[in-house]
Scaffold this motif. Structure first.
Motif, PDB file in Angstrom:
ATOM      1  N   SER A 229      89.165  59.159 114.805  1.00 19.98           N
ATOM      2  CA  SER A 229      90.136  58.314 114.087  1.00 19.98           C
ATOM      3  C   SER A 229      89.633  56.871 114.019  1.00 19.98           C
ATOM      4  N   LEU A 230      88.936  56.403 115.047  1.00 19.21           N
ATOM      5  CA  LEU A 230      88.405  55.027 114.998  1.00 19.21           C
ATOM      6  C   LEU A 230      87.330  54.890 113.916  1.00 19.21           C
ATOM      7  N   CYS A 231      86.480  55.897 113.791  1.00 18.00           N
ATOM      8  CA  CYS A 231      85.410  55.831 112.780  1.00 18.00           C
ATOM      9  C   CYS A 231      85.976  55.980 111.370  1.00 18.00           C
ATOM     10  N   ARG A 232      86.910  56.901 111.227  1.00 16.49           N
ATOM     11  CA  ARG A 232      87.488  57.120 109.881  1.00 16.49           C
ATOM     12  C   ARG A 232      88.268  55.893 109.422  1.00 16.49           C
ATOM     13  N   ALA A 233      88.773  55.096 110.377  1.00 17.21           N
ATOM     14  CA  ALA A 233      89.529  53.888 110.008  1.00 17.21           C
ATOM     15  C   ALA A 233      88.679  52.936 109.176  1.00 17.21           C
ATOM     16  N   SER A 234      87.358  53.002 109.352  1.00 23.15           N
ATOM     17  CA  SER A 234      86.527  52.121 108.515  1.00 23.15           C
ATOM     18  C   SER A 234      86.020  52.866 107.275  1.00 23.15           C
ATOM     19  N   GLY A 235      86.609  54.026 107.005  1.00 24.39           N
ATOM     20  CA  GLY A 235      86.289  54.739 105.763  1.00 24.39           C
ATOM     21  C   GLY A 235      85.034  55.577 105.865  1.00 24.39           C
ATOM     22  N   SER A 236      84.564  55.766 107.087  1.00 29.64           N
ATOM     23  CA  SER A 236      83.311  56.459 107.289  1.00 29.64           C
ATOM     24  C   SER A 236      83.499  57.973 107.327  1.00 29.64           C
ATOM     25  N   GLU A 237      82.473  58.689 106.853  1.00 32.19           N
ATOM     26  CA  GLU A 237      82.473  60.138 107.018  1.00 32.19           C
ATOM     27  C   GLU A 237      82.219  60.444 108.486  1.00 32.19           C
ATOM     28  N   PHE A 238      82.836  61.513 108.985  1.00 32.73           N
ATOM     29  CA  PHE A 238      82.721  61.819 110.417  1.00 32.73           C
ATOM     30  C   PHE A 238      82.629  63.316 110.620  1.00 32.73           C
ATOM     31  N   ARG A 239      81.708  63.711 111.475  1.00 33.04           N
ATOM     32  CA  ARG A 239      81.594  65.117 111.841  1.00 33.04           C
ATOM     33  C   ARG A 239      81.354  65.172 113.345  1.00 33.04           C
ATOM     34  N   SER A 240      81.961  66.145 114.035  1.00 32.68           N
ATOM     35  CA  SER A 240      81.655  66.253 115.463  1.00 32.68           C
ATOM     36  C   SER A 240      80.953  67.574 115.742  1.00 32.68           C
ATOM     37  N   VAL A 241      80.047  67.539 116.694  1.00 24.08           N
ATOM     38  CA  VAL A 241      79.289  68.728 117.080  1.00 24.08           C
ATOM     39  C   VAL A 241      79.468  68.902 118.583  1.00 24.08           C
ATOM     40  N   GLN A 242      80.037  70.059 118.944  1.00 19.63           N
ATOM     41  CA  GLN A 242      80.241  70.367 120.361  1.00 19.63           C
ATOM     42  C   GLN A 242      78.905  70.827 120.938  1.00 19.63           C
ATOM     43  N   ALA A 243      78.406  70.125 121.939  1.00 17.78           N
ATOM     44  CA  ALA A 243      77.102  70.507 122.501  1.00 17.78           C
ATOM     45  C   ALA A 243      76.967  69.988 123.922  1.00 17.78           C
ATOM     46  N   ASP A 244      76.379  70.820 124.762  1.00 18.20           N
ATOM     47  CA  ASP A 244      76.091  70.417 126.138  1.00 18.20           C
ATOM     48  C   ASP A 244      74.595  70.126 126.241  1.00 18.20           C
ATOM     49  N   LEU A 245      74.268  68.878 126.441  1.00 17.04           N
ATOM     50  CA  LEU A 245      72.863  68.456 126.432  1.00 17.04           C
ATOM     51  C   LEU A 245      72.187  68.607 127.788  1.00 17.04           C
ATOM     52  N   SER A 246      72.813  69.390 128.690  1.00 15.63           N
ATOM     53  CA  SER A 246      72.103  69.671 129.939  1.00 15.63           C
ATOM     54  C   SER A 246      71.029  70.733 129.713  1.00 15.63           C
ATOM     55  N   SER A 247      71.048  71.366 128.526  1.00 20.73           N
ATOM     56  CA  SER A 247      69.946  72.271 128.168  1.00 20.73           C
ATOM     57  C   SER A 247      69.481  71.928 126.756  1.00 20.73           C
TER      58      SER A 247
ATOM     59  N   LYS B 190      65.052  64.652 129.595  1.00 19.34           N
ATOM     60  CA  LYS B 190      64.464  65.814 128.918  1.00 19.34           C
ATOM     61  C   LYS B 190      65.125  66.062 127.556  1.00 19.34           C
ATOM     62  N   SER B 191      66.458  66.140 127.538  1.00 17.96           N
ATOM     63  CA  SER B 191      67.132  66.390 126.256  1.00 17.96           C
ATOM     64  C   SER B 191      66.925  65.234 125.290  1.00 17.96           C
ATOM     65  N   THR B 192      66.854  64.022 125.830  1.00 20.96           N
ATOM     66  CA  THR B 192      66.612  62.854 124.971  1.00 20.96           C
ATOM     67  C   THR B 192      65.276  62.996 124.259  1.00 20.96           C
ATOM     68  N   PHE B 193      64.259  63.400 124.999  1.00 18.50           N
ATOM     69  CA  PHE B 193      62.949  63.567 124.362  1.00 18.50           C
ATOM     70  C   PHE B 193      62.981  64.662 123.305  1.00 18.50           C
ATOM     71  N   PHE B 194      63.533  65.825 123.654  1.00 15.36           N
ATOM     72  CA  PHE B 194      63.457  66.938 122.704  1.00 15.36           C
ATOM     73  C   PHE B 194      64.391  66.762 121.505  1.00 15.36           C
ATOM     74  N   LEU B 195      65.511  66.055 121.702  1.00 17.10           N
ATOM     75  CA  LEU B 195      66.349  65.737 120.538  1.00 17.10           C
ATOM     76  C   LEU B 195      65.627  64.717 119.647  1.00 17.10           C
ATOM     77  N   SER B 196      64.959  63.756 120.266  1.00 17.35           N
ATOM     78  CA  SER B 196      64.195  62.768 119.476  1.00 17.35           C
ATOM     79  C   SER B 196      63.098  63.471 118.685  1.00 17.35           C
ATOM     80  N   ARG B 197      62.434  64.421 119.316  1.00 16.01           N
ATOM     81  CA  ARG B 197      61.361  65.146 118.633  1.00 16.01           C
ATOM     82  C   ARG B 197      61.913  65.917 117.428  1.00 16.01           C
ATOM     83  N   ALA B 198      63.050  66.588 117.646  1.00  8.50           N
ATOM     84  CA  ALA B 198      63.644  67.376 116.563  1.00  8.50           C
ATOM     85  C   ALA B 198      64.105  66.472 115.418  1.00  8.50           C
TER      86      ALA B 198
END
Ligand code: NAD
Length: 252
Positions: free
Chosen positions: A49-67, A117-125
């Motif tokens: 709701s905070l992001c949409r208040a500025s008229g922005s498109e918003f999508r959420s992705v449920q994900a556990d970055l421990s793997s 670890k997840s930071t590196f592999f998400l950056s790579r992707a």
């Protein structure tokens, strides 16, 4: 005249955006015009709701970055918004506190997996997506004062955040000429869940406050400007910096 901080038409992934610094960064990027793909384990209703208040498109992705399992799916979801990913903010992070002499392997691995670890592999992707059409992009890692200092009772956190500063520089060196800016922000002491234990300890809290030249803890909203700047065309010749936003702590 073109606004060099305008992010209109860009798509930004922000990890750990449901609360704290990640939420504030998502809101700031949305305010500058970016579409937000908010990634995390928990519900993103408030951030949405905070992001949409500025008229922005918003999508959420449920994900556990421990793997690493969710990483390809995150990039695919984000790329579906506008065809490509323009900005990645690696904000999700955890901390475990214990004396080094008693520190467990689990507390080491859990922290390293999410923070490094997840930071590196998400950056790579994400970089593969950014490079596919030659358009480049911006990657911003959320580091820490523990990227510069030792601290106490947080061995895996300090190792992960010091490692993240090195990783920021390495990725900057590899990808700068390909049009990807990789930089980091090192927040000082901010009032979030991450620092609740410190703020509840009157002795540690007093010691910390007395060392901050600005004379106060950071508020999450203090961080948004630095994120917008590093995500924007204004920062296109900035590579591999770790920018402290710390009320002057490191200047002391
Ligand atoms: P926070 O605990 O409020 O937020 C951490 C975020 O990371 C949450 O959104 C949480 O859901 C997410 N997260 C944790 N583990 C995850 C996992 N396995 N999968 C997906 N998401 C996960 O704390 P914060 O202070 O907002 O921390 C944000 C970042 O800022 C962290 O990387 C932290 O290390 C860093 N940081 C915070 C401070 C501070 O003073 N608060 C200082 C320096 C750095």
């Amino acid at each position: 005249m073109m606004n060099p901080f305008d992010l209109t038409g860009r798509t930004a992934i922000v990890t750990g955006a449901n609360t704290g610094l990640g939420q504030s960064i998502a809101v700031a990027l949305a305010g500058a015009g970016a579409a937000i793909v908010a990634v995390g384990r928990s519900a993103m209703d408030e951030t949405e709701s905070l992001c949409r208040a500025s008229g922005s498109e918003f999508r959420s992705v449920q994900a556990d970055l421990s793997s690493l399992d969710p990483i390809e799916g995150i990039v695919a979801e984000a790329a579906a918004v506008s065809g490509r990913v323009d900005i990645l903010v690696n904000n999700a992070g955890i901390i475990r506190r214990a004396d080094a002499i008693d520190f467990t392997e689990k507390d080491w691995d859990d922290v390293m997996n999410v923070n490094l670890k997840s930071t590196f592999f998400l950056s790579r992707a994400v970089a593969r997506n950014m490079l596919a059409d030659g358009g480049g992009g911006k990657i911003i890692n959320i580091a820490s004062l523990l990227s510069f200092q030792g601290g106490v009772r947080i061995p895996s956190y300090t190792a992960s955040k010091s490692g993240l500063a090195g990783l920021t520089r390495l990725l900057a060196c590899e990808w700068a000429a390909k049009g990807i800016n990789v930089n980091a922000i090192a927040p000082g002491y901010f009032a979030t869940n991450n620092t609740e234990a410190l703020r509840n300890d009157p002795k540690r809290s007093g010691e910390i406050l007395s060392r901050i030249p600005a004379g106060r803890w950071g508020e999450p909203s203090d961080l948004g400007g630095a994120a917008v700047f590093l995500a924007s065309p204004a920062a296109s010749y900035i590579h591999g910096v770790v920018l402290p936003v710390d009320g002057g702590w490191l200047a002391r």
